[in-house]
Scaffold this active site. Sequence first.
Site, PDB file in Angstrom:
ATOM      1  N   CYS A  57      -5.780  -2.598  -4.045  1.00 51.86           N
ATOM      2  CA  CYS A  57      -4.521  -1.866  -3.868  1.00 51.86           C
ATOM      3  C   CYS A  57      -4.637  -0.355  -4.071  1.00 51.86           C
ATOM      4  O   CYS A  57      -3.646   0.359  -3.917  1.00 51.86           O
ATOM      5  CB  CYS A  57      -3.469  -2.450  -4.793  1.00 51.86           C
ATOM      6  SG  CYS A  57      -3.292  -4.220  -4.535  1.00 51.86           S
ATOM      7  N   HIS A 106       3.303   3.730  -8.759  1.00 50.90           N
ATOM      8  CA  HIS A 106       2.735   2.509  -8.171  1.00 50.90           C
ATOM      9  C   HIS A 106       3.875   1.486  -8.074  1.00 50.90           C
ATOM     10  O   HIS A 106       4.028   0.829  -7.053  1.00 50.90           O
ATOM     11  CB  HIS A 106       1.582   2.021  -9.048  1.00 50.90           C
ATOM     12  CG  HIS A 106       0.875   0.826  -8.506  1.00 50.90           C
ATOM     13  ND1 HIS A 106       0.353   0.794  -7.237  1.00 50.90           N
ATOM     14  CD2 HIS A 106       0.582  -0.388  -9.068  1.00 50.90           C
ATOM     15  CE1 HIS A 106      -0.226  -0.393  -7.033  1.00 50.90           C
ATOM     16  NE2 HIS A 106      -0.092  -1.118  -8.112  1.00 50.90           N
ATOM     17  N   HIS A 152       4.642  -4.355  -1.254  1.00 51.65           N
ATOM     18  CA  HIS A 152       3.343  -3.812  -1.651  1.00 51.65           C
ATOM     19  C   HIS A 152       2.394  -3.975  -0.468  1.00 51.65           C
ATOM     20  O   HIS A 152       1.968  -5.073  -0.146  1.00 51.65           O
ATOM     21  CB  HIS A 152       2.828  -4.555  -2.883  1.00 51.65           C
ATOM     22  CG  HIS A 152       1.638  -3.908  -3.512  1.00 51.65           C
ATOM     23  ND1 HIS A 152       0.914  -2.917  -2.883  1.00 51.65           N
ATOM     24  CD2 HIS A 152       1.046  -4.102  -4.725  1.00 51.65           C
ATOM     25  CE1 HIS A 152      -0.078  -2.531  -3.684  1.00 51.65           C
ATOM     26  NE2 HIS A 152      -0.016  -3.230  -4.796  1.00 51.65           N
TER      27      HIS A 152
END
Lengths: 267, 393
Positions: B160, B286, B322
């Site tokens: 990620c 994030h 995400h």
Amino acid sequence: MSALAFTVRGLGFWAPGYPDLAAWRARPDTWPEGQAPPTEPAAPKAELLPPMMRRRTSLLTRMAAEVASQALRDGGLDPAAATLVYGSVYGEIRTTLDLLAALLVAGEPLSPTKFHNSVHNTAAGYVSIATGNRAGNAALSAGRSTVAMGLVECAALVAAGEGDVVLVIAEEPLPEPLAAGRRWDPFAAAFALSAPVSCDMPIRTCRLEHGPGDMLTEPRPVPAALAASPCAAALALIDALAAGAPARVALEPHLAVGWQCTLGAGA
Amino acid sequence: MQAYPITAMALCNGMGDSTAAVLAALRAGRSGLGPCPAEFELDAVVGAIPTPLPPLPGFLGPVRDTRQARIAAVALAELQAPLDRARARWGADRVAVVLGTSTGGIEASETAYAHAQAHGGALPAGYDVELSHALDAVLHLARVLGGGLGGPAYVVSTACSSSAKVFASAQRLLAAGLCDAVLVGGVDSLCRLTVRGFAGLEVLSSRPCRPFSSERAGINIGEGAALLLVERTGDGPARLLGVGESSDAYHMTSPHPEGLGARLAMERALRAAGLFAADVDHVNAHGTGTKQNDSMESAAIRAVFAGAPAPAVVATKGYTGHMLGAAGATEVAFVVDAIAGGYLPASVGADPLDETLAVDVVTARRDVPTRAALSNSFAFGGSNCSVLVGGPA
């Protein structure tokens, strides 16, 4: 063309039958009729990883940890401070295939361990945890140019003053059915690099250049099953560095014009 | 490190299949999240590109027509003119390509593997592990659709944080003189492996994610692409000032509880740019929508900004889900638009806030300027990256 200089401070190597660089260097250049290259040991010790952690890891991660620790030791580098860059074409492909198989079982949750072990930076994660290393690290892929691009990334890190950098190249065999007949043996190699200083042995000082593939040094023969690896350029590079003579190594032997590493380039 | 202008960008994700559609939704506070495709057999919400993806043009030679390739092609088509200009200005061999992806073509391999199981091991026509699955397949596409880009080209794949870390590589390649322009960004496609993998980790929410809210219940997976052009010199809405990278050295999936690695990444980004926390007006967090992330990330932000005015915190995964390997570059692009447009997007879903986090989360759009902003990305393996972006010089 662009050129970047660095010094190679340490090396690491592992392949089935060749547990370290000394064993790899001692191989014969040709195999007598009826005699095959060795295959044992078939897995690295990877003692850098604590046993409980090692138990959960793939061949790829163990190979990477093994050669990283060899190169760090060989170069006298601090395992907790160096920046590690990992290069692999297919990464954790064996673990990924296990997950693809599990997906066909409806309603079955995927193993969380297998899932996080399938990412390209799996070895990077485990090694950073095992060594307490809080530097940044990276995991790259660039097909058959992975070794060349790994060195480009590392040379740019060295040029940026990021201190000691270790390039770790590791490739597992591709499993069927995805491989569709592509076959190669696993191996891993590591190169500990840092900025050149004037007192370095000139032979360990390298320059990265982009250009036509003339004036290249003929590489030492390698077993066919390793020569087929998409990361085979790392074998030519580690052989040339271990031989300790001036050389120009093709990092993209599949291209007419590509990246090369000149050894013995001086500071 | 020297700052470099960001001269162009292209986006597609759950909010739309064009940069204009995506940014209009961001400015209006309109989420792109929706129900998970039925074939995934999961009660989940995802950020899927809402329109059908056109097939690849025929001139791409060996490049395979996967969902991943189609997503990349949509964003690349929008960058045609800026890439033509960069090639003409710097030379094709001086334009590098550094892209982040975590999925690569896994979506194609899922179908191929299922086909092989049902057909005695035979792969479907058109599938090739090198051209369909491999992480670097997207590089061929970018180089060809970019008009023949010949500089260094590689994929960074650190889960990620992949497409945040590409900005660090880009800045170093430029500083080392290895190229004069870099096509950076990230591409990830929705697939069963990631959606069911996160379900196995028990962090998937069956409702739209709500980062920094007391009502949070986990993450949603998204897909899309974000591509940006960073050049040695030029005019653009923003500049890449510095990037900080770190490792938690703590756990493969859980972040360090006090956010030590997150803090190191932000501090290193500031140091790389020669700036202080007080020079930064907002942080694109994030902000995945898990309690673990909210708690450690807000602790890290409070620590970095101790003694400086508290920055505004924006969480945008409520718009996109995400996007994993494409998340970092997408959120850098959101920061670029915030700087260019003089606004801070609403963190959709954040209201009511979790007040215990003690950070200034933007719950409704604010029309305020940004001098510089940090964009955070954290990943499996404890891989952290913070990208510092500022206005034009």
